[in-house]
Write a protein that holds these residues in place. Sequence first.
Motif, PDB file in Angstrom:
ATOM      1  N   ALA A   1      53.888  31.390  15.430  1.00  0.00           N
ATOM      2  CA  ALA A   1      54.799  30.571  16.229  1.00  0.00           C
ATOM      3  C   ALA A   1      55.831  31.425  16.945  1.00  0.00           C
ATOM      4  CB  ALA A   1      55.499  29.552  15.335  1.00  0.00           C
ATOM      5  N   MET A   2      56.061  32.672  16.485  1.00  0.00           N
ATOM      6  CA  MET A   2      57.048  33.555  17.123  1.00  0.00           C
ATOM      7  C   MET A   2      56.299  34.600  17.951  1.00  0.00           C
ATOM      8  SD  MET A   2      59.929  34.023  14.113  1.00  0.00           S
ATOM      9  CE  MET A   2      58.782  34.403  12.782  1.00  0.00           C
ATOM     10  N   ASN A   3      55.691  34.173  19.082  1.00  0.00           N
ATOM     11  CA  ASN A   3      54.886  35.082  19.907  1.00  0.00           C
ATOM     12  C   ASN A   3      55.735  36.162  20.570  1.00  0.00           C
ATOM     13  OD1 ASN A   3      56.191  33.473  21.752  1.00  0.00           O
ATOM     14  ND2 ASN A   3      54.351  32.342  22.374  1.00  0.00           N
ATOM     15  N   LYS A   4      57.037  35.979  20.602  1.00  0.00           N
ATOM     16  CA  LYS A   4      57.923  37.002  21.167  1.00  0.00           C
ATOM     17  C   LYS A   4      58.688  37.749  20.061  1.00  0.00           C
ATOM     18  CE  LYS A   4      58.678  34.518  25.501  1.00  0.00           C
ATOM     19  NZ  LYS A   4      59.690  33.916  26.411  1.00  0.00           N
ATOM     20  N   GLY A   5      58.256  37.569  18.844  1.00  0.00           N
ATOM     21  CA  GLY A   5      58.921  38.224  17.730  1.00  0.00           C
ATOM     22  C   GLY A   5      60.102  37.405  17.212  1.00  0.00           C
ATOM     23  N   GLY A   6      60.685  37.862  16.113  1.00  0.00           N
ATOM     24  CA  GLY A   6      61.829  37.165  15.529  1.00  0.00           C
ATOM     25  C   GLY A   6      61.914  37.425  14.031  1.00  0.00           C
ATOM     26  N   LYS A   7      62.675  36.574  13.356  1.00  0.00           N
ATOM     27  CA  LYS A   7      62.886  36.729  11.917  1.00  0.00           C
ATOM     28  C   LYS A   7      62.285  35.545  11.169  1.00  0.00           C
ATOM     29  CE  LYS A   7      67.200  39.349  12.311  1.00  0.00           C
ATOM     30  NZ  LYS A   7      68.655  39.387  11.989  1.00  0.00           N
ATOM     31  N   LEU A   8      61.587  35.846  10.094  1.00  0.00           N
ATOM     32  CA  LEU A   8      61.067  34.825   9.183  1.00  0.00           C
ATOM     33  C   LEU A   8      61.807  34.998   7.851  1.00  0.00           C
ATOM     34  CD1 LEU A   8      59.185  32.642   8.092  1.00  0.00           C
ATOM     35  CD2 LEU A   8      57.476  34.437   7.667  1.00  0.00           C
ATOM     36  N   THR A   9      62.583  33.966   7.471  1.00  0.00           N
ATOM     37  CA  THR A   9      63.351  34.012   6.211  1.00  0.00           C
ATOM     38  C   THR A   9      62.645  33.180   5.156  1.00  0.00           C
ATOM     39  OG1 THR A   9      65.422  34.252   7.433  1.00  0.00           O
ATOM     40  CG2 THR A   9      65.574  33.574   5.132  1.00  0.00           C
ATOM     41  N   ILE A  10      62.392  33.815   4.002  1.00  0.00           N
ATOM     42  CA  ILE A  10      61.775  33.110   2.869  1.00  0.00           C
ATOM     43  C   ILE A  10      62.785  33.178   1.715  1.00  0.00           C
ATOM     44  CG2 ILE A  10      59.814  32.961   1.304  1.00  0.00           C
ATOM     45  CD1 ILE A  10      58.243  34.645   3.367  1.00  0.00           C
ATOM     46  N   GLN A  11      63.228  31.999   1.249  1.00  0.00           N
ATOM     47  CA  GLN A  11      64.241  31.998   0.189  1.00  0.00           C
ATOM     48  C   GLN A  11      63.940  30.912  -0.836  1.00  0.00           C
ATOM     49  OE1 GLN A  11      67.728  31.556   2.616  1.00  0.00           O
ATOM     50  NE2 GLN A  11      67.629  29.325   2.612  1.00  0.00           N
ATOM     51  N   THR A  12      64.461  31.133  -2.058  1.00  0.00           N
ATOM     52  CA  THR A  12      64.250  30.174  -3.154  1.00  0.00           C
ATOM     53  C   THR A  12      65.600  29.730  -3.699  1.00  0.00           C
ATOM     54  OG1 THR A  12      64.138  31.963  -4.771  1.00  0.00           O
ATOM     55  CG2 THR A  12      62.048  31.203  -3.837  1.00  0.00           C
ATOM     56  N   GLN A  13      65.639  28.487  -4.182  1.00  0.00           N
ATOM     57  CA  GLN A  13      66.839  27.959  -4.859  1.00  0.00           C
ATOM     58  C   GLN A  13      66.430  26.777  -5.726  1.00  0.00           C
ATOM     59  OE1 GLN A  13      69.561  25.676  -2.167  1.00  0.00           O
ATOM     60  NE2 GLN A  13      68.309  26.595  -0.539  1.00  0.00           N
ATOM     61  N   THR A  14      67.197  26.577  -6.824  1.00  0.00           N
ATOM     62  CA  THR A  14      66.889  25.469  -7.736  1.00  0.00           C
ATOM     63  C   THR A  14      67.585  24.195  -7.266  1.00  0.00           C
ATOM     64  OG1 THR A  14      68.748  26.129  -9.148  1.00  0.00           O
ATOM     65  CG2 THR A  14      66.569  26.956  -9.739  1.00  0.00           C
TER      66      THR A  14
ATOM     67  N   PHE B   1      60.671  28.282   4.222  1.00  0.00           N
ATOM     68  CA  PHE B   1      60.106  29.196   5.212  1.00  0.00           C
ATOM     69  C   PHE B   1      60.797  28.858   6.532  1.00  0.00           C
ATOM     70  CE2 PHE B   1      57.000  28.492   1.907  1.00  0.00           C
ATOM     71  CZ  PHE B   1      56.487  29.749   1.644  1.00  0.00           C
ATOM     72  N   ILE B   2      61.680  29.738   7.001  1.00  0.00           N
ATOM     73  CA  ILE B   2      62.504  29.455   8.175  1.00  0.00           C
ATOM     74  C   ILE B   2      62.143  30.450   9.277  1.00  0.00           C
ATOM     75  CG2 ILE B   2      64.859  29.206   9.037  1.00  0.00           C
ATOM     76  CD1 ILE B   2      65.736  28.945   6.078  1.00  0.00           C
ATOM     77  N   ASP B   3      61.529  29.945  10.369  1.00  0.00           N
ATOM     78  CA  ASP B   3      61.155  30.843  11.469  1.00  0.00           C
ATOM     79  C   ASP B   3      62.025  30.587  12.689  1.00  0.00           C
ATOM     80  OD1 ASP B   3      60.040  28.874  13.330  1.00  0.00           O
ATOM     81  OD2 ASP B   3      58.338  28.699  11.951  1.00  0.00           O
ATOM     82  N   GLU B   4      61.900  31.482  13.698  1.00  0.00           N
ATOM     83  CA  GLU B   4      62.668  31.375  14.938  1.00  0.00           C
ATOM     84  C   GLU B   4      61.732  31.131  16.117  1.00  0.00           C
ATOM     85  OE1 GLU B   4      64.819  35.037  15.084  1.00  0.00           O
ATOM     86  OE2 GLU B   4      66.365  34.353  13.669  1.00  0.00           O
ATOM     87  N   GLY B   5      60.635  30.383  15.837  1.00  0.00           N
ATOM     88  CA  GLY B   5      59.651  30.106  16.880  1.00  0.00           C
ATOM     89  C   GLY B   5      60.086  29.009  17.835  1.00  0.00           C
ATOM     90  N   GLY B   6      59.068  28.478  18.564  1.00  0.00           N
ATOM     91  CA  GLY B   6      59.372  27.478  19.595  1.00  0.00           C
ATOM     92  C   GLY B   6      59.695  26.113  19.050  1.00  0.00           C
ATOM     93  N   GLY B   7      59.445  25.882  17.760  1.00  0.00           N
ATOM     94  CA  GLY B   7      59.765  24.584  17.171  1.00  0.00           C
ATOM     95  C   GLY B   7      58.769  23.502  17.570  1.00  0.00           C
ATOM     96  N   MET B   8      58.969  22.309  17.002  1.00  0.00           N
ATOM     97  CA  MET B   8      58.078  21.175  17.272  1.00  0.00           C
ATOM     98  C   MET B   8      58.903  19.932  17.527  1.00  0.00           C
ATOM     99  SD  MET B   8      55.133  21.699  14.354  1.00  0.00           S
ATOM    100  CE  MET B   8      56.324  21.942  13.056  1.00  0.00           C
ATOM    101  N   SER B   9      58.308  19.019  18.329  1.00  0.00           N
ATOM    102  CA  SER B   9      58.960  17.737  18.574  1.00  0.00           C
ATOM    103  C   SER B   9      58.706  16.827  17.382  1.00  0.00           C
ATOM    104  CB  SER B   9      58.434  17.098  19.848  1.00  0.00           C
ATOM    105  OG  SER B   9      57.060  16.778  19.693  1.00  0.00           O
ATOM    106  N   GLU B  10      59.446  15.749  17.317  1.00  0.00           N
ATOM    107  CA  GLU B  10      59.268  14.777  16.225  1.00  0.00           C
ATOM    108  C   GLU B  10      57.885  14.162  16.273  1.00  0.00           C
ATOM    109  OE1 GLU B  10      61.474  10.775  14.446  1.00  0.00           O
ATOM    110  OE2 GLU B  10      62.463  11.996  15.994  1.00  0.00           O
ATOM    111  N   GLU B  11      57.375  13.949  17.463  1.00  0.00           N
ATOM    112  CA  GLU B  11      56.026  13.373  17.618  1.00  0.00           C
ATOM    113  C   GLU B  11      54.975  14.295  17.031  1.00  0.00           C
ATOM    114  OE1 GLU B  11      53.032  11.864  21.212  1.00  0.00           O
ATOM    115  OE2 GLU B  11      55.028  12.635  21.681  1.00  0.00           O
ATOM    116  N   THR B  12      55.140  15.608  17.297  1.00  0.00           N
ATOM    117  CA  THR B  12      54.182  16.583  16.762  1.00  0.00           C
ATOM    118  C   THR B  12      54.247  16.615  15.233  1.00  0.00           C
ATOM    119  OG1 THR B  12      54.402  17.932  18.753  1.00  0.00           O
ATOM    120  CG2 THR B  12      53.513  19.018  16.783  1.00  0.00           C
ATOM    121  N   ILE B  13      55.490  16.591  14.699  1.00  0.00           N
ATOM    122  CA  ILE B  13      55.649  16.628  13.228  1.00  0.00           C
ATOM    123  C   ILE B  13      54.965  15.429  12.589  1.00  0.00           C
ATOM    124  CG2 ILE B  13      57.349  16.480  11.359  1.00  0.00           C
ATOM    125  CD1 ILE B  13      59.287  18.032  13.129  1.00  0.00           C
TER     126      ILE B  13
END
Length: 724
Positions: free
Chosen positions: A624-637, A647-659
Amino acid sequence: MSNTVGNANEILERITDGFFALDVNWNFTYVNSAAARLLFRKRDNLVGKNIWSEFPEAIELAFYRHYHKAILEQKPDNFEAYFPPLNMWFEVRAYPSLSGLSVYFQDISDRKQSQTQKDEHYKSLFEQNPDAVYSFDLNGNYLSVNPVMERMLGYSESELLQMSFVPLVSKIDLDRAMEHYKRATEGITQRYEVKALHKNGTVVYLNVTNMPIIENGKIVGVYGIAKDITDRQSEQDELRKTKERLESFVHNNADAIWVIDLENRVLEINCSFETMFGYSAKSIIGKNLPIVPDFLNNFIQEVHSKVRTGVSVVGLETIRKCKDGSLIHVSATLSPIVDLKGNVIGITGICRDITSRKKAEETLKIKSKQLESFIENNVDGILIFNQNGKVVHSNKAFDKMFGWTREEIQGAHLYDLGFIPDEIMAEVKRFEGKVKQGMFIFGEETIRVRKDGVKVDVILSAAPIHDAQGNLDGWSVTLRDITEWKMSQILLQNTEKLSVAGQLAAGIAHEIRNPITAIKGFIYLMKNGFGDKEEYFKIMSSECERIEGILSELLILAKPQINKLEHSDIQLLLTQIVDLLKTEAIMNNVEIITGFLTEDIHINCDENQMKQVFINFIKNAIEAMNKGGKLTIQTQTRDEEKLMIQFIDEGGGMSEETINKLGQPFYTTKETGTGLGFMISKKIIDNHFGEIHIKSEVNKGTTIEVILPLINETANYLTEDSIN
C-alpha cells in the motif's frame, strides 16, 4: 541562835514533806523524820554520809542531774522523778545556797499511778482509734500522730513530725483547709471534708474535725480527727456519675423516652420525644400520655397493667400517634420504676420510630414476592444452591425441562443430581470454583442430561449469592434449552453454505475463466503456428499458477479449523516475521518500526496460521506504500485479558465503502490479488476467538487492529484441589 535553829528543826520535823540538807560535798547535814521514813533509812545512818554513796542508783537518774543543775545555776529546781529501788515517784523541790542544797520531796506514787492509768487510757484511745488522730502546734506543725494516720497517708510518724499539714492537702482545697485551721486556733471547732495527698500520689478523701487545745485557759495548739471517706466518696462520685450518665442517656438518646406515674400522668420526657411526637414537655407534663391511638387504648391498658406487676415488656412493635394526628410504627420497651422497698411507683417507656423499616420490610416483601414470581414463572430452568452445594430451590421450568420433581432434588448435592454428563464434569467443577470465588458465568454453551437420559444442549449462566454481610451464601444457575435453536442454526448454516457456495462458484467461474480463456487462445495460436511458442508457454504457465493459487486459498478457506494449538510467545512470532520481511520492506523503501511490551506475552494459537495472517497484513501494508513510508507494529494489553496488535501504515488508505467490502470473496484492491487473503485471515482470527478492526482514511494510511485473548493461567488450570 540555838533557839532559832531549834525552832527551825521543830518546824521541819512537823511538816509532812521529806526534807534533807546537803553541804557542798554532797554530805547529809540534816534529815527530818519524814525523809527518813520515805527513804526507809535511819536519820543517824544518813547524817554525815555522802548522798551518792548511800544512793548510788540516783547517779543515773534525774535526781543527780537536777541537783547539780540547781547548785551550778544557783536556782531552785522543781521536778518529778521515779526511784526504782523504792518503786516510788517523788515530787522534788531543790533550793541551792552557797553552803549546799536544801531538798523538799514527797511521795506522789499514788497520784502518778492514777495519772499513768489516765495516760494509758488516753494512749489507748489515741493509738487504737479507728480514725486518724493527731495534734498541731499553732503553726500547723504535727506534734503527734497515731498509727492510723501513718497508714492513711503513707508517711511514718518521724516523717510527719517534721512536717506541717500544708504539703498534704490538695492544692484546690488548701485555702479552705487553712481557713478552717485558723478558726480552730481561734477556739471554734471545725468540721469539713478535704482531699489529702497520699505519699504515693493518690488522693485520699477525709472527713476532718479540728478543735483547739487549751492549757490554763490558753489555746496552745489544735487537735484533729480525720476519717477516711474515700470509699464513700468514690461511691458518691460513682453514684453522681451514674446519675449524670442516666440523665445524659435520657436527654441525649435518639429514641423517645417518657416516664409516667401509676395514673398514666406524664412525669418526664426527653428531647427525642418532643421531636418524634411534636409535643413540648411543658404542654404534657402532668397530663395523661397522649400518644396512644384510640383503637389501641384497651391493649395498652393491658400492657401497663402487666408492667405494674413488675414485669418489663421488651420489643413491643405497635403504633403511636403524633400531635398532628399522623400514625407511626414504633418498637417500644416498657419497664417498671420501683422505690427502695421494691414497690412499683411508675412506668418508663422508650421507643424507636420504625416506620421506615416497616415500609422497607413491606417493600422487601413485595420485591421478594416479585422475585419468587420471576423465578417460578421464568421460561428458563433455575436452580439455587446453598454454600455447601445443595439444592434449596428450583422452578417449574427446571422440572419441566429435565423431568425431576422439586421433592426429588430438594437438598440434593450438585454432583448427585444426575444431570451432569461425565465428560464435562471438569468443566462443571471449574465453573463452581469460579462462582465460589465471586466470579460470574455468562452464556456458556454446554450439555445436561434429562431424567430419561436424553442430552440437552443448554446455555448456562451462574452467579454468586451473598448474605447481608457480603459473605458467599450460595449461588444460582440458569439453564436455557437451546436444542431447537441449535437445529435452526444448523439449517441456517447449511443455507448460508449454499449461498456462499453459489457466490464462490460464480467468483471461481469468473476468476478461472480469464486464465483458461488465455490458455485456450494460446493453444489455438500454437496449433495454427502463430507467434513465439516460448513466450506463449511462459504466459500459459503464469495463468496456471494463478489458477493453482486460487485453488490453494480456497482449500484453506474450506478448512479453517485450528489444527494444533500451542502456547506461543506472540511477540517473538511477530519479531520472526518482521525479520523475514525486512528485506522486502527495504526494497520497497519501507521502514518497519516495532513497539512491543517488555514482558513475555503468550496466547493459544496455531503458529503457522497466525504467521499467515501477519505476513498477509505486513505485505498488504508494504504494497500500500508504493512511495515508501513507515510501518509501525505495536502491542498492548486491553482489560488484562486481551492483547491488541496494531499494524499502522502510511499508505493511500481506503474509503468506508471499500472497508465494508473487505472480506467478500474475490474482492481486491490490488491488480494481482485474489480477494481471498483478508477473508481467510479474518476466518483464522475468528477461529482463535479474536477480532479484527480496520481504521482507514484516504491519503492518510490504514490501521489494522487484531485483538486476541491472552492465556488465563488461573482459569485454564483450575483443578479440583484448587476449587475445594
